[in-house]
Design an enzyme around this catalytic site. Structure first.
Site, PDB file in Angstrom:
ATOM      1  N   ARG A  57       2.477   2.272  -3.219  1.00  0.00           N
ATOM      2  CA  ARG A  57       1.660   3.104  -4.236  1.00  0.00           C
ATOM      3  C   ARG A  57       1.722   4.604  -4.364  1.00  0.00           C
ATOM      4  O   ARG A  57       1.467   5.205  -5.023  1.00  0.00           O
ATOM      5  CB  ARG A  57       0.186   2.791  -4.018  1.00  0.00           C
ATOM      6  CG  ARG A  57      -0.118   1.298  -4.105  1.00  0.00           C
ATOM      7  CD  ARG A  57       0.078   0.799  -5.542  1.00  0.00           C
ATOM      8  NE  ARG A  57      -0.647   1.532  -6.461  1.00  0.00           N
ATOM      9  CZ  ARG A  57      -1.918   1.491  -7.027  1.00  0.00           C
ATOM     10  NH1 ARG A  57      -2.412   0.560  -6.447  1.00  0.00           N
ATOM     11  NH2 ARG A  57      -2.450   2.179  -7.471  1.00  0.00           N
ATOM     12  N   SER A  93      15.127  -7.705  -0.167  1.00  0.00           N
ATOM     13  CA  SER A  93      14.809  -8.288  -1.419  1.00  0.00           C
ATOM     14  C   SER A  93      14.565  -9.631  -1.169  1.00  0.00           C
ATOM     15  O   SER A  93      15.584 -10.558  -0.699  1.00  0.00           O
ATOM     16  CB  SER A  93      16.327  -7.926  -2.102  1.00  0.00           C
ATOM     17  OG  SER A  93      16.024  -9.017  -3.573  1.00  0.00           O
ATOM     18  N   GLY A  94      13.682 -10.045  -1.622  1.00  0.00           N
ATOM     19  CA  GLY A  94      13.263 -11.651  -1.639  1.00  0.00           C
ATOM     20  C   GLY A  94      14.198 -12.426  -2.760  1.00  0.00           C
ATOM     21  O   GLY A  94      14.234 -13.710  -2.859  1.00  0.00           O
ATOM     22  N   ARG A 140       3.989   7.448  -5.059  1.00  0.00           N
ATOM     23  CA  ARG A 140       5.180   7.494  -6.158  1.00  0.00           C
ATOM     24  C   ARG A 140       5.945   8.849  -5.817  1.00  0.00           C
ATOM     25  O   ARG A 140       7.080   8.937  -6.383  1.00  0.00           O
ATOM     26  CB  ARG A 140       4.686   7.353  -7.378  1.00  0.00           C
ATOM     27  CG  ARG A 140       3.995   5.996  -7.721  1.00  0.00           C
ATOM     28  CD  ARG A 140       2.859   6.164  -8.909  1.00  0.00           C
ATOM     29  NE  ARG A 140       2.014   6.998  -8.520  1.00  0.00           N
ATOM     30  CZ  ARG A 140       1.010   7.210  -9.402  1.00  0.00           C
ATOM     31  NH1 ARG A 140       1.049   7.184 -10.691  1.00  0.00           N
ATOM     32  NH2 ARG A 140       0.001   8.337  -9.053  1.00  0.00           N
ATOM     33  N   ARG A 166      10.576 -17.824  -3.104  1.00  0.00           N
ATOM     34  CA  ARG A 166       9.715 -17.033  -2.161  1.00  0.00           C
ATOM     35  C   ARG A 166       8.369 -16.960  -2.666  1.00  0.00           C
ATOM     36  O   ARG A 166       7.456 -16.449  -1.763  1.00  0.00           O
ATOM     37  CB  ARG A 166      10.336 -15.766  -1.908  1.00  0.00           C
ATOM     38  CG  ARG A 166      10.511 -15.161  -3.312  1.00  0.00           C
ATOM     39  CD  ARG A 166       9.694 -13.751  -3.712  1.00  0.00           C
ATOM     40  NE  ARG A 166       9.826 -13.250  -4.973  1.00  0.00           N
ATOM     41  CZ  ARG A 166      10.477 -12.144  -5.493  1.00  0.00           C
ATOM     42  NH1 ARG A 166      10.342 -11.047  -4.249  1.00  0.00           N
ATOM     43  NH2 ARG A 166      10.363 -11.680  -6.686  1.00  0.00           N
ATOM     44  N   GLU A 216       0.932  -1.150  -0.058  1.00  0.00           N
ATOM     45  CA  GLU A 216      -0.109  -0.242  -0.019  1.00  0.00           C
ATOM     46  C   GLU A 216       0.707   1.187   0.033  1.00  0.00           C
ATOM     47  O   GLU A 216       0.610   2.113  -0.578  1.00  0.00           O
ATOM     48  CB  GLU A 216      -0.946  -0.037   1.148  1.00  0.00           C
ATOM     49  CG  GLU A 216      -2.042  -1.028   1.130  1.00  0.00           C
ATOM     50  CD  GLU A 216      -3.080  -0.741   2.082  1.00  0.00           C
ATOM     51  OE1 GLU A 216      -3.420   0.218   2.322  1.00  0.00           O
ATOM     52  OE2 GLU A 216      -3.499  -1.794   2.790  1.00  0.00           O
ATOM     53  N   ARG A 262      -3.737   8.526   4.774  1.00  0.00           N
ATOM     54  CA  ARG A 262      -3.903   6.942   5.420  1.00  0.00           C
ATOM     55  C   ARG A 262      -4.173   6.895   7.058  1.00  0.00           C
ATOM     56  O   ARG A 262      -3.655   6.046   7.536  1.00  0.00           O
ATOM     57  CB  ARG A 262      -2.951   5.942   4.931  1.00  0.00           C
ATOM     58  CG  ARG A 262      -2.814   6.066   3.399  1.00  0.00           C
ATOM     59  CD  ARG A 262      -1.857   4.865   2.770  1.00  0.00           C
ATOM     60  NE  ARG A 262      -1.856   4.920   1.268  1.00  0.00           N
ATOM     61  CZ  ARG A 262      -2.640   4.240   0.682  1.00  0.00           C
ATOM     62  NH1 ARG A 262      -4.020   3.878   1.328  1.00  0.00           N
ATOM     63  NH2 ARG A 262      -2.767   4.258  -0.674  1.00  0.00           N
TER      64      ARG A 262
END
Lengths: 240, 240, 240, 240
Positions: B84, B95-96, B86, B168, B81, B194
């Site tokens: 989003r 990082s996966g 930007r 992953r 969320e 939010r």
């Protein structure tokens, strides 16, 4: 019990576009011609050379006077990578808060290289296919089982009245999601770094699924802006 | 077997910042004063009124001459969320593909309202707490079980040599992830939509976890830009 | 009568910054280390190599976790070029609507190459100095005369009560203007294409005044991010 | 001697667009419907209500899946204000470095309110017409004289071989310039704050020339996105 579906494809579907190679040229010519409305007879012949010049010298703004909207469908792990592109990209995606997510999960296809090669490094990852069918299908079976179990807990939570946003928290990254994406030739070329091409000036090593999305997007781009695409490839895939 | 951890907290940790309410004023004064280096003795007294004026009339750019970097830690569904946003946001996250993700998953705390209220609507979602302890802990048990099962398949895949990015894919959305985020007062105020605040001019209904992140960020913002924050609240939480 | 001033300098003055080469490294390491708070003893030694790697492979986001605010002073034709940089740049400038603009105009210095060279082309402009003192000062005299005449009409209009925005319309492009600009290492490197450097991978041919601004900005950047700057130069001045 | 032309008009000319109110709805529906390709018979009837809902609650992203390119022609002081809009705007403009600028200057029309009203304040500027024809035409005569004198010095410099970028420095702000601009419904609504409308929720006081450009752009926008435009006006002209 809800049937859980597994698939491997990435879908990028054309929705709308505006612009063309000619529009790139018109936007560039405003610099040198100003408020000129009519174009000269030999202008079309000059367009390929002009576009190549702009690309080579990295004059990027003329490539922004166009637009392309696609509808994409792929696993959420692919979208998370794509969403990192902030400039020249607009997104609207399926919401895990407003709807029940469909039981569709990604799994690798049989032919997808999966195993880290011996000479793989983090900076230059390299994969080779899994040779044994048995091992491959055992892997799939395990993946399918846990994804299906997660989806059951998800549905159970929804049945209990748990809010969607919390219920979805157990769903795996591999769940499919649909997005509308709007971009432009310049931002498409920036995404295209997510294609592993050893002819490129800066070689990139993306995950195969984001690369598949980038390649499909690039193919649509190529259809509507063929000269721009050709100049991009010719100049080492360095976005202007 | 790797022990899988479950927790409910969201952490937003201050890393660095630049700027202040005074800097907002200086940037605004360049409009009317031009290249003036010295400020007048009564300038400090004018700053609160000036900032309120800028906020009320939505002159946003003076609020961009500052910066704040935080390190955040929360479930991936929260980050999706956040990502989003930007404009005025920079991100670097765990990082996966480059590392093994830690076995830490989010689960709702006992006191978190979870059940859709009878008068909940998609546009105005409303939740109430789950009353029964038994039901709550049964729900947690199911969630924990599938998360742990997913993590086992993940580790098994890694042990098989499957590339990280594919392995992953079975991990649930609730897995924790760490991010560096850099933003500025103006973009922070955009994120602050939010937060569900019935005093706000445009009332928002975010998921509780992204709201918790936004509130913690807002608290850091309030410390370093107290006048800006006060003007934001006073003007109905409408970001300039 | 108001005295009209002419000058040739461009001023870029440091106001504030946050971040460092170390912060670039920390932001990059979150990818592979996740939520790790303590750094290892040999980490500092790894930073130069890491930054060079990020630059070479065009991993740009770690370079966004920093900020720099400057106050600049230069002719409006320089600002119009600078303002074209939209990403990672925030601006507040002197307003021709809210204040009377000061009678300070830019003129070329004696040593500035001015005349189009014989082998100059639009794509590769090249200038040589004006040899004759007489010609040079005649040129200046003409420029000064019309600028002063324009400023007189401007003041006359203001005295008549004409609104500022209309009155300023006769002022030449060479009038000085002050701006606050906030940027970050990544956006600074994008601006640095406005420096003509034949060692650069993509050679640019900016106007000398925007180049002067870019060089002064780059010098401040170099002071606070020396390793990042060195890696930028080493990798052909291609911003990541 | 080159004849210098004076005019007062602002021209915004439609070049291309993509998108529609229906596309806004489709992009919004992906949140709740996911990968649904066919639309239901009663969907068209729901679009006005949906768009109004999105506007009222400031869900902005669905309004980004469209595009509009215009060619504009106006004085450079107007463009400088417009260029401050960085998000969702792409620009290519006439270059003072690559071409000789045409001798066309802006001057106020006879009916344009010009004089600061007695109750005008910087925050709330207000102008009234200049009553005396004599005073008005005397003012124009002075403006025309200096603009023409500047253009003569400009041409003289070019004749001397002075590089374009330096020669143009004496040209007044009122010189006309042509630009290609590409934007989208969301960014158009942000520009529309540059319209003084006492029905708007946040009343703005732009200079009349940028307002004229914004109004013409808004009229094109209204033609292609009538429901979006109506919802924008209904909701106090607050861009989502």
């Amino acid at each position: 019990m809800t049937e859980v579906k597994f698939q491997s494809n990435i879908e990028i579907e054309y929705i709308q576009h505006m612009g063309s190679d000619e529009m790139v040229a018109h936007a560039a010519w405003v610099s040198t011609r100003g408020k000129v409305i009519e174009f000269k007879p030999d202008d079309p012949a000059k367009i390929p050379g002009l576009i190549n010049y702009l690309m080579k010298h990295r004059h990027g703004t003329p490539f922004e006077h166009g637009g392309l909207t696609i509808r994409g469908y792929g696993p959420i792990f692919m979208w998370i990578e794509w969403l990192r592109h902030r400039i020249g990209f607009s997104y609207n995606g399926e919401s895990g808060r407003y709807k029940q997510l469909d039981p569709v999960f990604w799994e690798p296809g049989r032919d997808r290289p999966l195993l880290k090669a011996i000479d793989s490094t983090p900076a230059r990852p390299k994969s080779v296919p899994m040779e044994s069918d048995e091992e491959f299908y055992a892997m799939l079976r395990d993946k399918r089982e846990v994804c299906a179990a997660c989806y059951r807990v998800y549905e159970q939570d929804l049945a209990r009245g748990v809010e969607n946003g919390v219920a979805r928290s157990v769903l795996p990254y591999s769940i499919y999601s649909a997005y509308y994406v709007t971009c432009n030739p310049r931002s498409i070329m920036a995404l295209s770094l997510r294609v592993e091409d050893y002819e490129a000036f800066f070689v990139s090593h993306p995950q195969r699924e984001i690369q598949e999305a980038a390649l499909q997007l690039e193919e649509i781009f190529r259809q509507y802006w063929p000269l721009t695409h050709a100049a991009f490839v010719k100049n080492g895939r360095v976005g202007p």
